[in-house]
Design a protein around this motif. Structure first.
Motif, mmCIF file in Angstrom:
data_model
loop_
_atom_site.group_PDB
_atom_site.id
_atom_site.type_symbol
_atom_site.label_atom_id
_atom_site.label_comp_id
_atom_site.label_asym_id
_atom_site.label_seq_id
_atom_site.Cartn_x
_atom_site.Cartn_y
_atom_site.Cartn_z
ATOM 1 N N THR A 191 0.829 -1.212 0.000
ATOM 2 C CA THR A 191 0.000 0.000 0.000
ATOM 3 C C THR A 191 0.859 1.256 0.000
ATOM 4 N N PHE A 192 1.863 1.283 0.874
ATOM 5 C CA PHE A 192 2.649 2.497 1.053
ATOM 6 C C PHE A 192 3.908 2.531 0.186
ATOM 7 N N GLY A 193 4.399 1.381 -0.231
ATOM 8 C CA GLY A 193 5.657 1.350 -0.951
ATOM 9 C C GLY A 193 6.831 1.748 -0.080
ATOM 10 N N SER A 194 6.657 1.623 1.238
ATOM 11 C CA SER A 194 7.696 2.034 2.181
ATOM 12 C C SER A 194 7.612 1.153 3.422
ATOM 13 N N ARG A 253 0.673 11.042 4.198
ATOM 14 C CA ARG A 253 1.585 10.910 3.067
ATOM 15 C C ARG A 253 1.050 11.621 1.816
ATOM 16 N N ALA A 254 -0.290 11.614 1.657
ATOM 17 C CA ALA A 254 -0.866 12.342 0.525
ATOM 18 C C ALA A 254 -0.594 13.830 0.649
ATOM 19 N N PRO A 334 6.586 10.193 -0.232
ATOM 20 C CA PRO A 334 6.805 9.256 -1.339
ATOM 21 C C PRO A 334 7.858 9.801 -2.307
ATOM 22 N N LYS A 335 8.744 8.932 -2.762
ATOM 23 C CA LYS A 335 9.788 9.365 -3.684
ATOM 24 C C LYS A 335 9.180 9.763 -5.034
ATOM 25 N N ARG A 339 5.685 4.443 -7.452
ATOM 26 C CA ARG A 339 4.282 4.037 -7.520
ATOM 27 C C ARG A 339 3.496 4.665 -6.376
ATOM 28 N N ALA A 340 4.102 4.736 -5.204
ATOM 29 C CA ALA A 340 3.422 5.347 -4.061
ATOM 30 C C ALA A 340 3.098 6.806 -4.338
ATOM 31 N N ALA A 341 4.029 7.514 -4.977
ATOM 32 C CA ALA A 341 3.781 8.925 -5.288
ATOM 33 C C ALA A 341 2.640 9.062 -6.277
ATOM 34 N N ARG A 342 2.555 8.162 -7.248
ATOM 35 C CA ARG A 342 1.467 8.228 -8.218
ATOM 36 C C ARG A 342 0.126 7.929 -7.565
#
Length: 733
Positions: A191-194, A253-254, A334-335, A339-342
């Motif tokens: 979900t978070f990619g982190s 994060r959003a 998110p970097k 994908r998390a940033a998108r």
């Protein structure tokens, strides 16, 4: 409320070390008190004031017995031999003598004197009473008792140990639950990619559950806490603890991806997503605490313990989580290009999986609504065959000694031998008591469904007598329950004619009364829950259609969960694959607990999904676009939350605790259909068909209902310089 939460989030972000140290000190204090005053959890199935419980209390006064834990040794002679043969009888006597000398054993019965030898004289049962002060002493005593049976085994006897003392003790948290946490962590990472962002919800959930368990240990010394309460509290505490933190971290994060400063983002996420967490958590707590109205101590302790675990999860998400997010700082951003940033960005041209799914539903909303509803109704049909009864040794796995002893007694003495009934006669006049006992005995001998009637046992004070009744059917069958009802009806005229007290009691009768009480409380509780659902959602979304749609969806989810439970635990479908130890009636407290918990979880998903749609509709007044926006903003989080819930519940399914397994399975299946079929398919379909009418509320009702800002869309950020409030821009989830 949002303003208060904003300030709480600001405090957590700015004073993160203070908040963290405060929580560690609080947990340390709870640990110290809980361990110092630790009590024991009770295996209680009583109902104060019930006919069988009242009679059992009276009987205990006339026939007082030492306090302890009961057990059984079942001796089975080799094929073609009898336990009464001189050689075997000698070995049996030596074994019983050796058992009685074991430290911690305070009583051993002789099968020959107690009439506990089967009709074919091949099986005998000896009753044992243990005086176990603690678990370690009990384990040592049980081992010594088994060792004392070496003499009988060397003579050819098969010895099996059963009863409460030898019942399997299952830890509320074990390897299966660890696997469930691993699956939850994997879902969070996806979900978070982190890994850092994924670890925060796990940390707060685990600490919250640990604190709840330590508090329960201390409270058990002063209150009766059911031995099922810890497992249920851990299961719900982990599930909602992870999910509630997930909602807040996702919002944070959003906002970070939009360039919001760390401290401001923490405060706003706590105020907005935190408001929804408070609302969702409050509904779960209210539903669980409402279990106490049934008047069953076991159910009350399970409900209050679970409600406490959920309340702690909410508190952790609103206080400790902001401090941890503050410590993580910009490492949660998110970097760019990831994908998390998108996923957390605002690119409306980029269709996520949730958006594509929703658009597919909206192409044919009526067809999808009909198909989804028919599927849920089909899944719910087996629920009409739901049967309730309390579990006993016959519910354990066939590999356990307690189940083997249960089956051997049933085969040798009949299924009713594992669930005897007792008729208690009480009268201050010995002559009246004697005549009443004679009339009762004659009536019992003429009653169908009874395999054996014992002689009249008169108490030492001559004011009471009892007669043991062995039914022809097992203790968990409907026939035995019907027999208890019939005997009570038949005993009333005798009691009135002789002026004596006559009652049907025994542990089996107490269990039947408890199951009847729980079954009777199910419909009133369902009415209260449905009414509460309609009211809360009407207040939250200022709509008539939304609450009705959500409540109907909840009822369908409950029906599907109960239907699947009947298919697995009563009919045996997939029981081998899922490790279900036995098929039969479901524990009486399962439906009402599942209804309470699933109500709260369904409300969670409804709030987080529909509030996202409502927020977009309020700003743009486009009903169709609002559905798509809600899917874009909340579908991913709701999906992740559901996957985490399911993984946690399924892990408890494999604990092989027969009381917890149906609850875990029903909740996992209920969340599955509610999150993916009801909320992700039926909700968009209904909203699409209703259009703007979905958000309509009569003006008169709008003025009466209080205004509740569920996700803080009307929240205003306090101005740091003037102290006045300024509008907060909505952000994507």
């Amino acid at each position: 409320m949002a303003t208060l939460l904003y300030r709480l989030g600001t405090f957590g972000a700015e004073r993160r070390r203070t908040m963290l140290i405060g929580w560690l000190l609080a947990l340390g204090a709870v640990a110290g008190l809980g361990i110092s005053f630790a009590g024991t959890f009770q295996d209680s199935s009583s109902i104060p004031g019930s006919p069988a419980e009242t009679a059992l209390t009276k009987m205990d006064r006339h026939w007082p017995e030492p306090v302890g834990t009961g057990g059984q040794i079942v001796f089975q002679a080799p094929p073609g031999h009898r336990v009464t043969e001189p050689g075997l009888q000698k070995s049996l006597t030596k074994t019983l003598d050796a058992t009685s000398r074991v430290d911690g054993v305070i009583g051993v019965s002789d099968p020959a004197e107690g009439g506990e030898v089967s009709e074919d004289e091949r099986t005998a049962v000896a009753e044992i009473l243990f005086d176990a002060k603690d678990d370690e002493a009990a384990d040592a005593t049980l081992k010594a008792v088994r060792d004392a049976g070496a003499e009988a085994r060397s003579a050819g006897f098969k010895t099996v140990y059963g009863g409460d003392a030898f019942a399997p003790h299952i830890s509320p948290f074990g390897p299966a639950e660890m696997i469930g946490l691993g699956v939850a962590l994997a879902a969070l990472v996806i979900t978070f990619g982190s890994l850092l962002a994924a670890g925060l919800p796990l940390i707060t959930a685990i600490l919250g559950v640990a604190g709840t368990m330590l508090a329960m240990m201390g409270l058990a010394s002063a209150f009766d806490v059911s031995d099922n309460a810890p497992t249920l509290a851990i299961m719900l505490g982990l599930a909602v603890g992870i999910d509630y933190a997930l909602f807040i971290v996702s919002r944070h994060r959003a906002q970070l991806a939009d360039g919001t400063p760390v401290r401001e983002s923490i405060a706003k996420a706590t105020a907005t997503a935190g408001s929804a967490v408070v609302f969702a958590g409050a509904t779960v707590v209210i539903a669980l605490a409402g279990l106490s109205v049934a008047g069953v101590p076991m159910l009350t302790s399970m409900g209050l313990a679970s409600a406490g675990a959920v309340a702690v999860a909410v508190l952790m998400a609103l206080t400790l989580l902001p401090a941890l997010m503050g410590m993580a700082g910009r490492r949660l951003v998110p970097k760019p290009g990831s994908r998390a940033a998108r996923l957390v960005g605002h690119d409306r041209a980029k269709a996520t999986l949730g958006v594509r799914w929703t658009r597919g539903v909206l192409r044919h909303p009526l067809r999808n609504l009909i198909l989804g509803t028919l599927a849920l109704i089909t899944l719910a049909l087996p629920a009409t065959q739901l049967k309730l009864a309390l579990t006993d040794e016959g519910s354990n796995a066939t590999t356990t000694s307690s189940r083997q002893a249960y089956d051997m007694i049933s085969d040798a003495f009949g299924p009713g031998a594992n669930g005897p009934l007792v008729i208690l006669i009480e009268d201050d006049d010995p002559a009246a008591r004697q005549s009443t006992a004679t009339a009762v005995e004659n009536k019992l001998n003429d009653t169908d469904g009874i395999a054996h009637v014992s002689g009249v046992d008169v108490a030492e004070g001559k004011k009471a007598a009892r007669i043991q009744v062995i039914p022809t059917t097992g203790p968990r069958t409907q026939e035995t329950s019907d027999l208890v009802s019939h005997l009570r009806t038949e005993m009333q005229p005798i009691a009135r004619a002789h002026g004596s007290y006559v009652a049907v009691t025994g542990l089996t009768a107490v269990s039947i009364d408890l199951s009847s009480k729980l079954g009777g409380a199910l419909v009133p509780f369902a009415i209260v829950v449905i009414g509460l659902s309609l009211l809360l959602l009407m207040v939250a979304f200022r709509s008539i259609a939304i609450p009705i749609k959500a409540t109907v969806g909840f009822v369908l989810s409950i029906g599907a969960a109960f239907g699947a439970t009947v298919a697995v635990f009563q009919w045996g479908w997939l029981s081998g694959l899922l490790g279900v130890p036995s098929q039969g009636p479901v524990a009486g407290f399962v439906p009402i607990i599942v209804m309470a918990v699933l109500f709260g979880l369904a409300m969670d998903y409804e709030v987080f999904l529909v509030s996202a749609m409502r927020e977009d509709y309020v700003h743009h007044r486009d009903a169709h676009a609002a559905i798509i926006a809600g899917a874009r903003n909340a579908a991913r989080v709701v999906t992740s939350a559901a996957v985490i819930m399911i993984s946690v519940f399924v892990s408890f399914l494999f604990s092989h605790d027969i009381d917890i397994m149906p609850i875990a399975f029903a909740l996992a299946f209920g969340v599955l259909v509610d999150a993916f079929l009801v909320r992700r398919m039926l909700v968009p379909a209904v909203l699409a068909l209703l259009g703007d009418r979905a958000w309509w509320l009569p003006r008169r009702l709008d003025r009466i209902l209080p205004h509740l800002d569920v996700e803080g869309e009307n929240f205003h950020v306090p101005d740091a310089t003037t102290g006045e409030r300024r509008p907060s821009e909505p952000v994507a989830r």
